[in-house]
Write an enzyme that holds these catalytic residues in place. Structure first.
Site, short mmCIF file in Angstrom:
data_model
loop_
_atom_site.label_atom_id
_atom_site.label_comp_id
_atom_site.label_asym_id
_atom_site.label_seq_id
_atom_site.Cartn_x
_atom_site.Cartn_y
_atom_site.Cartn_z
CG ASP A 73 58.05 15.95 47.84
OD1 ASP A 73 57.55 16.98 48.32
OD2 ASP A 73 59.27 15.74 47.81
CG PHE A 95 70.81 9.75 51.76
CD1 PHE A 95 71.64 9.30 52.78
CD2 PHE A 95 69.65 10.42 52.09
CE1 PHE A 95 71.30 9.49 54.11
CE2 PHE A 95 69.30 10.62 53.42
CZ PHE A 95 70.13 10.16 54.44
#
EC number: 2.7.11.1
Length: 454
Positions: A151, A36
């Site tokens: 993450d 994106f």
């Protein structure tokens, strides 16, 4: 060269073709792309600073479930973080069609690419230590401000031109308002190979402890050159993680092995937190050179110094803060009498000079004085008043963890009778007042009760 190439190859990237983006940034070549977003090299019109601009397409984000909150989380997390090892967000710009995140430029690429370019895909332990302590410093800072990354992996660890680490990509970060009523997180996210077992099993979890597991996987990769658990089958990988079925190469030192073991603990309740590593684990410690760090303080002997007849001071990584009042018999305290040693530790990003200066200012209120002379440490009696306890001395040892993080250890020596039996604190010495006086110099205090070997 990069800027010249930028001028010659301006592209249409959603920023208005060859025109500066909103009149502020000239976009150059693409540095990377995701599903994106695209990241471009850019230059500020005012000042010419090189930056990275992440261009996000609003329509694609709004049309994909969960992506809009992710972008908002990334912005919210990065706005509250200002740390030398966290990629800095300079500003956020937007048009009707796109969002632009203007960020610090990390020219060294990501850690995974750097490792992949090495013949054995791993680092010598000394180099691994340098990278890892910077990672721990960055995540400790994030956790202290209520941000869990969720993450942590080599792809999200960038390097600047000098090889210093920059933690990036906070799109999955958890903020305090993400916690449920039980104070835990419940959304499974991250990259399976680096995700903690409790996350993979979709249980409620502590975000900081999940980050600690990810750090353990990264440390293993840095030292061994491969993942601790094969991630081709997630269920099998999770079983092996719970059984601790991994094997470090024989060349890894015992302190590093113990550290990996504490981080890759499948039980999050007993897994070590990254915040405690800098203060407590021996693999992190490295002595400071006092001559280089405190040269400005060694300006000759104090005129009123009185010789301190005790054991010689420790090597060049230690100072003594002498605490005394008129009438205090030092010879009795430093003879064969029983003594008790009470310790406090804290970490700081202030310079050694600033730390010692602040300790000296606090001493003016607590009844001690800091003295560093060419012949070593000497006593400088304070005028007036008598201390309420038999405090003999407080030594201060500074160890470099990772620039600019220092570990400061305070050791207070007193006569045995001047220690309270209840909580082990020293009678009459104002630890709490010392904490207040040191103020922002202290990054975090670490209790002595926690000083078991990790």
């Amino acid at each position: 060269m990069a800027m010249a190439a930028m001028d010659a190859r301006k592209k249409k990237s959603g920023g208005g073709g060859g025109e500066p983006l909103l009149g502020k940034y000239e976009l150059g070549r693409m540095l990377g792309r995701g599903t994106f977003a695209k990241v471009y090299l850019a230059r500020a019109v005012a000042g010419g600073e090189a930056v990275a601009v992440k261009v996000i397409d609003k329509a694609e984000v709004m049309g994909t479930a969960g992506m809009a909150p992710r972008v908002l989380r990334e912005v919210a997390a990065m706005r509250r973080l200002r740390h030398p090892h966290v990629l800095r967000l300079h500003e956020v710009l937007a048009t009707r069609a796109r969002i632009y995140l203007v960020m610090e430029l990390a020219t060294g690429g990501d850690l995974l690419s750097r490792l992949a370019a090495l013949p054995r895909r791993r680092l010598p332990e000394s180099a691994a230590r340098r990278v890892f302590v910077q990672l721990v410093d960055a995540l400790s800072y994030c956790h202290a401000r209520g941000v869990a990354h969720r993450d942590v992996k080599p792809q999200n660890v960038l390097l600047d031109g000098d090889g210093n680490l920059k933690v990036s990509d906070f799109g999955l970060a958890a903020l305090p308002d993400t916690l449920r009523d039980d104070g835990r997180l419940h959304t499974a996210c991250g990259t399976p190979a680096y995700a903690a077992p409790e996350v993979l099993r979709r249980r409620a979890y502590d975000g900081a402890k999940a980050d600690a597991w990810s750090c353990g996987v990264i440390l293993f990769v840095l030292l061994a050159g491969h993942l601790p658990f094969d991630d081709s089958n997630i269920a099998d990988m999770c079983r092996k993680a719970h059984r601790r079925e991994y094997e470090l190469p024989r060349w890894v030192s015992q302190p590093a092995r113990r550290l990996v073991s504490r981080l890759l603990d499948p039980n999050p309740d007993t897994r070590v937190a990254v915040e405690s590593l800098a203060a407590h684990h021996p693999w992190f410690k490295r002595s400071l050179s006092v001559d280089s760090q405190l040269d400005g303080l060694l300006n000759g002997e104090p005129e009123r110094a009185v010789a301190f007849q005790a054991a010689p001071p420790p090597p060049l990584n230690a100072f003594d803060i002498i605490s005394m009042s008129p009438g205090l018999d030092l010879s009795g305290l430093f003879g064969e009498h029983d003594k008790s040693l009470r310790e406090k530790r804290f970490t700081t990003t202030a310079s050694p000079e600033k730390t010692l200066e602040q300790l000296g200012l606090a001493g003016g209120k607590l009844g001690y004085v800091v003295v560093v002379g060419k012949k070593g440490v000497e006593c400088l009696p304070l005028a007036g008043g008598r201390l309420s306890s038999g405090i003999a001395a407080m030594s201060v040892e500074m160890s470099e963890v990772a620039p600019p993080l220092l570990l400061v250890e305070l050791r207070l020596e007193v006569a045995a009778g001047d220690v309270d039996g209840g909580d082990g604190e020293v009678k009459g010495f104002g630890w709490e007042q010392l904490r207040m006086e040191l103020g922002d110099v202290v990054r975090a205090w670490h209790s002595c009760e926690d000083l078991c070997e990790i």
